[in-house]
Design a protein around this motif. Structure first.
Motif: not given
Length: 337
Positions: A2-3, A8-11, A16-17
């Motif tokens: 799946x792409x 989503x990765x940035x969110x 986490x930060x």
């Protein structure tokens, strides 16, 4: 596969930060009150009422989060205090806590004051204060510090002083220096006589100092036997009526510790025999008699004990005569009545 979208990765990275920042950063509407001396933090912010209703997992999670945030604020304030390394450069970092602001209650009641003794009451009534005296005193004659008592004490020996005080009831023609020297000789002789008396009593009682035993469990058979003999003969009957051990001999132990008499051989060292004979002739030819100190002390002790027994018997006989005389007077009074 799946792409994966970039958004989503940035969110996820931002979450986490934020979680990391949340672990060290806590925001409160009202600032907490801290008592770092007692490691205490007071949170006056009202908790959410909706989250504390009931007894489910939501309430437990809310209380844990609240306790975690307050502990984080307390630790952050502790890191602001001055700190130093304990035990050198490689030791742990230790913070210097200030004085506590709140007085915590005691677990147990305070101890009651000890009641004063009779001497303390008397001293308080008379105004007596206890003070400790030093063992060294400045001696004006010798111009140095000397002991208050004992050898080389302050003031020195009164018998060696250049000035002696004459008592009021003394003979004015008497030599006071000779009197002081005579009194000192008498004191020395009295102390020596007391020492010899103690030795004679110990010798008559058959007591001897026991060998020192260290509680290590490695005592030899001879040491244990010697201590057992000394403990047995310490009684008035010298161990004659003491119960026996299973393998102990029936005869009472001797004062000499089981050592037998040794006789010199008939044919032996002629030089030693000659020296003994010459010493015996020298003692017989000398005008000064040989003094047996032990025998003299024993004789003196026997004489003193006999005199004390005679005096005690005389007092008892006088008391008996007085009692019989009173009884006779009472009987004659009854008859006359």
């Amino acid at each position: 596969m799946a792409a994966v979208r970039v958004e989503e990765v940035l969110a996820a990275a931002e979450e986490r930060e934020a979680e990391k920042r949340r672990s060290v950063t806590v925001e409160k509407e009202l600032e907490l009150e801290f008592d770092l001396g007692n490691l205490l933090a007071l949170d006056r912010n009202p908790p959410p009422a909706a989250g504390l209703r009931g007894a489910g997992p939501r309430r437990e999670a809310l209380l844990r989060a609240l306790a975690r945030d307050n502990a984080q604020l307390l630790v952050a304030r502790l890191w602001e205090l001055p700190a130093e390394r304990a035990g050198g450069a490689g030791g742990p970092l230790v913070a210097q806590l200030p004085e506590p602001a709140f007085r915590l209650p005691r677990e147990k009641p305070p101890p009651r004051p000890r009641p004063p003794t009779r001497w303390e009451q008397f001293a308080r009534l008379k105004g007596i204060r206890r003070r400790k005296r030093s063992s060294l005193v400045w001696d004006e004659q010798a111009k140095e510090w000397r002991r208050r008592w004992g050898y080389r004490r302050v003031g020195g020996d009164p018998a060696r002083a250049w000035l002696a005080e004459v008592p009021a009831n003394a003979d004015p023609d008497e030599d006071q220096f000779a009197r002081l020297r005579r009194e000192k000789r008498e004191r020395v002789a009295r102390n020596e006589l007391n020492r010899l008396r103690n030795l004679a009593r110990a010798h008559r009682a058959g007591t001897a100092p026991a060998a020192p035993l260290h509680p290590t469990g490695h005592q030899s058979r001879e040491e244990l036997g010697h201590v057992a003999r000394v403990a047995r003969v310490s009684t008035a009957s010298l161990g004659r009526f003491q119960p026996r051990l299973p393998k102990e001999p029936a005869e009472p132990p001797s004062r000499s510790g089981g050592r037998k008499r040794r006789f010199e051989p008939l044919l032996g060292n002629l030089a030693a025999e000659r020296s003994r004979q010459l010493e015996l002739l020298r003692d017989m030819g000398s005008k000064k008699p040989v003094l047996d100190i032990t025998r003299a002390v024993n004789k003196q002790l026997r004489q003193e004990e006999a005199e004390a027994a005679a005096a005690k018997g005389k007092k008892q006989s006088q008391r008996g005569k007085r009692g019989r005389r009173q009884q006779r007077v009472g009987r004659s009074g009854k008859k006359s009545g």
